[in-house]
Motif scaffolding. Structure first.
Motif, PDB file in Angstrom:
ATOM      1  N   ARG A  38       1.707  -4.675  -7.298  1.00  0.00           N
ATOM      2  CA  ARG A  38       0.528  -4.067  -6.684  1.00  0.00           C
ATOM      3  C   ARG A  38       0.006  -4.846  -5.463  1.00  0.00           C
ATOM      4  NH1 ARG A  38      -1.509  -0.929 -10.903  1.00  0.00           N
ATOM      5  NH2 ARG A  38      -3.008  -0.064  -9.541  1.00  0.00           N
ATOM      6  N   ALA A  39      -0.693  -4.337  -4.413  1.00  0.00           N
ATOM      7  CA  ALA A  39      -1.164  -4.844  -3.192  1.00  0.00           C
ATOM      8  C   ALA A  39      -1.772  -6.168  -3.536  1.00  0.00           C
ATOM      9  CB  ALA A  39      -1.995  -3.967  -2.490  1.00  0.00           C
ATOM     10  N   HIS A  40      -2.831  -6.027  -4.502  1.00  0.00           N
ATOM     11  CA  HIS A  40      -3.885  -7.226  -4.686  1.00  0.00           C
ATOM     12  C   HIS A  40      -3.115  -8.384  -5.151  1.00  0.00           C
ATOM     13  CE1 HIS A  40      -3.769  -5.373  -8.728  1.00  0.00           C
ATOM     14  NE2 HIS A  40      -4.085  -6.735  -9.141  1.00  0.00           N
ATOM     15  N   PRO A  88       0.652 -11.985  -1.559  1.00  0.00           N
ATOM     16  CA  PRO A  88      -0.274 -13.140  -0.597  1.00  0.00           C
ATOM     17  C   PRO A  88      -0.227 -12.508   0.718  1.00  0.00           C
ATOM     18  CG  PRO A  88       2.348 -13.888  -1.186  1.00  0.00           C
ATOM     19  CD  PRO A  88       1.989 -12.424  -1.870  1.00  0.00           C
ATOM     20  N   LEU A 122       0.832  -1.202  -0.156  1.00  0.00           N
ATOM     21  CA  LEU A 122      -0.054   0.125   0.005  1.00  0.00           C
ATOM     22  C   LEU A 122       1.012   1.199  -0.072  1.00  0.00           C
ATOM     23  CD1 LEU A 122      -2.553  -1.271   2.635  1.00  0.00           C
ATOM     24  CD2 LEU A 122      -2.669  -1.159   0.109  1.00  0.00           C
TER      25      LEU A 122
END
Ligand SMILES: Nc1ncnc2c1ncn2[C@@H]1O[C@H](COP(=O)(O)OP(=O)(O)OP(=O)(O)O)[C@@H](O)[C@H]1O
Ligand SMILES: [Mg+2]
Lengths: 304, 378
Positions: B76-78, B81, B57
């Protein structure tokens, strides 16, 4: 009313408890009630009555007498249903176009420019700037822009998006463009108000829970901005459905005429007051039904 | 515990600056897979910022973040894991509690979403509130939903940013046990940020004490407690008595240090600095009070005499404040093994403690750094 209250407060809406507690302050409603009685209830009553009038037998053009002639509605609808349907279709297309154009604008101003209040202020002023000149003038200007010898038509003909003899003025396209342009700020502002309150930590939580930016938009940003979207679509759709300026100035009177234009003509040119009134009542009722169904389906009553 | 192969998390010279302010300063950190790692530190020291860089983030100004041996610095954050229990909860207001918890599972198209959601909510004892909206919850309930929402995904790495801060003591203890159980059962790696040092010490295999964007010391809780390396750690983790002294010699494995008028002995392997000026430290519960005529046991360090300026009885123990000339105030905790206080206010006492509990720190640091400012405590 809750729609407007919600928009004023950025969509938050007062808590039910506060409403109950406000019982002692009912007199605060008085000015509004007086105003609405004089300028809304009375005219609507007059409208309803007029819609049932019949011509004075042997009287002059524009002379009518009170009656309960329901046949006025049947006649008006059977004659003008294409314009009525067209009004809703045009208004719906313009609303979607406003959403497609206005949502990204509002998103950029509220989310991307967040923290840069100067830029935000400037962009918002630009959104409202068209209001500084008259609605009619701006629509006439559009007529110039879309004119056959104007730059837009020339450019479109040049890239063959428009046949060499194609034109924009006096087409449905021009009317919808005019509607979209004129009502765009009414979409941008409520959506902006909703997105402005969007907590960026929600987006981070979405990203943390494996949602790509697109998915986060679909599952978090969009639902949280729905109050603004519902507000914006209503503020665009309702006046657009009844609009007559764009269709008169940018249309061609035959296959682009909208119901507002017909009502205008019936009232002021043909002096056919009962038909004009009946059409007005039908328009009002139809909008009311559509809006009620829409708000219900959007499921945002509690958000508004 | 699984065999240690690749570390679950590795930070290499990670730095984050906000403008000219260094929030995280050249941080190196390796967390073995399957461990319970606690990050402890004062407010504003950069704990949340560190977690945010791990979660993706926040982008580090420089340095590398590896999760499970894979460099994820640019991810990226998504795509990481990792799940986070946010300090601010960050529950989705438009979704029900159950849908909040199901969010991550649905994004990864998991099966049995409903059953998993129910299990996670039962775990935090909120099974009955699944249909509510987040605004209808108390702070502690919202915090537990945030916990369930992250845990339900069983991520390789779970970041917990003060996940129990809003809970009352009983519930907090219970959640601590649950967390520990899930962590060992499923073999997840937890990075747990907390203000509560007791929580950090009871739950974690490894504790890192952070201060001003740097990790001051890292290790098993017992080691951090018994052998702090800096005054900050000595004071932040529990309480310490730190007295300035000079190294004057060496006697086998012991350093000889003059403190006030006395000479004390510090085991060399418990001293960070072995020459020049040092801080000699001892924990309050290690000190015994000698009244006039009492002699110390062998291999004990003795300072004093001093005057008892405060006696407070707390039930299990009595806490004394002893004012020693030139050295300042010493805190002493004495277990009430034989009834109440044995020494009264104003008594002249000497302080004695076993040499092996003495630790030595570098002399040129503020002895009070990291100490709880008693006036500032709520
Ligand atoms: N976006 C930002 N812009 C500027 N400064 C920031 C930003 N985020 C954090 N900081 C600063 O970085 C420092 C570390 O913040 P951080 O949130 O990591 O602290 P923390 O250790 O989590 O504290 P707490 O225990 O109070 O939660 C603070 O001094 C904070 O003011
Ligand atoms: Mg924090």
């Amino acid at each position: 009313m809750s729609l407007l209250a919600g928009l004023g407060a950025g969509g938050g809406g007062p808590a039910p408890k506060e409403r109950a507690r406000g019982a002692g302050h009912r007199w605060l409603l008085a000015p509004g009630l007086v105003y609405l009685t004089v300028f809304f209830i009375v005219p609507v009553g007059a409208l309803l009555a007029t819609s049932l009038y019949v011509p004075v037998p042997g009287g002059e053009l524009g002379q009518y007498q009170p009656a309960l002639h329901w046949q006025n509605y049947v006649d008006a609808l059977s004659q003008f249903w294409p314009q009525l349907v067209r009004s809703f279709v045009f208004a719906a297309i313009a609303t979607l176009a406003c959403l497609a154009i206005g949502y990204p604008m509002a998103y950029v101003i509220a989310v991307r420019a967040r923290g840069r209040s100067l830029l935000q202020g400037l962009l918002l002023v630009l959104v409202i700037a068209p209001f500084f000149t008259s609605f009619i003038l701006r629509t006439i200007a559009w007529k110039q822009i879309l004119a056959d010898e104007g730059p837009v038509v020339a450019a479109l003909r040049f890239v063959h998006l428009l046949p060499p003899d194609g034109r924009l003025t006096a087409t449905a396209f021009a009317v919808v463009c005019g509607l979209t342009y004129n009502f765009l700020p009414f979409m941008v502002l409520p959506v902006y108000a909703s997105l402005e309150r969007l907590d960026p930590r929600m987006l981070e939580a979405g990203a943390d829970l494996y949602a790509s930016p697109v998915t986060t938009f679909r599952t978090v940003t969009w639902p949280l901005s729905l109050p603004g979207v519902v507000g914006g679509t209503l503020l665009v759709f309702i006046p657009a459905a009844g609009d007559y300026v764009n269709s008169s100035l940018l249309g061609n009177n035959t296959n682009t005429a909208m119901i507002g234009q017909v009502i205008d003509a019936r009232f002021f040119k043909v002096l056919d007051y009962p038909t004009a009134s009946a059409l007005s009542v039908v328009l009002m009722a139809a909008i009311l039904l559509l809006v009620a169904g829409y708000v219900r389906r959007a499921g945002t009553e509690d958000l508004l | 515990m699984p065999e240690v192969t690749t570390p679950a998390l590795e930070l290499m010279s990670v730095t984050k600056s906000f403008g000219s302010f260094l929030a995280v300063d050249d941080l190196d950190l390796t967390i073995p897979a399957g461990s319970f790692f606690a990050l402890l530190g004062p407010s504003g020291c950069g704990k949340t910022t560190t977690l945010r860089m791990v979660a993706g983030l926040e982008q580090p100004t420089s340095g590398t973040v590896c999760i499970g041996g894979r460099d994820v610095t640019g991810d990226r954050a998504h795509r990481r894991p990792v799940n986070t229990v946010f300090q601010s909860y960050a529950l989705f207001p438009h979704l029900t509690i159950a849908d909040n918890v199901a969010f991550g599972l649905r994004r990864r198209r998991q099966h049995d979403v409903d059953a998993k959601v129910k299990e996670a909510l039962d775990l935090v004892e909120l099974g009955h509130l699944g249909e509510r909206k987040p605004t209808q919850l108390s702070g502690g309930q919202a915090q537990r939903v945030a916990l369930a929402r992250a845990i339900v995904n069983r991520p390789e790495l779970l970041l917990l940013d003060e996940p129990l801060g809003a809970l009352d003591l009983k519930l907090r203890r219970q959640m601590q046990l649950e967390l520990k159980r899930i962590q060992t059962e499923v073999g997840l790696t937890f990075v747990h940020v907390t203000h509560d040092q007791e929580e950090a010490m009871t739950m974690a295999d490894t504790v890192a004490v952070m201060n001003k964007g740097k990790i001051e010391q890292m290790g098993p809780p017992e080691e951090l407690y018994s052998r702090p390396h800096t005054a900050f750690v000595a004071n932040f983790l529990g309480q310490s008595n730190l007295a300035p002294g000079q190294v004057v010699g060496r006697e086998g494995d012991l350093l000889l240090v003059t403190v006030g008028g006395a000479t004390v002995k510090v085991p060399v392997d418990r001293a960070v600095a072995t020459t020049g000026s040092v801080l000699v430290g001892v924990r309050p519960e290690k000190i015994g009070l000698l009244i006039e005529g009492q002699e110390p046991s062998p291999n004990h360090n003795v300072v004093g005499p001093g005057i008892v300026t405060d006696v407070s009885f707390t039930g299990v123990s009595t806490q004394y404040q002893v004012e020693v000339e030139h050295l300042g105030t010493f805190g002493v905790f004495s277990q009430n093994l034989l009834g109440g206080a044995t020494v009264t206010l104003g008594t002249k006492v000497r302080l004695a403690w076993s040499q092996e509990f003495t630790f030595g720190l570098d002399g040129d640091q503020d002895a009070a750094e990291g100490a709880a400012d008693l006036d500032a405590e709520p």
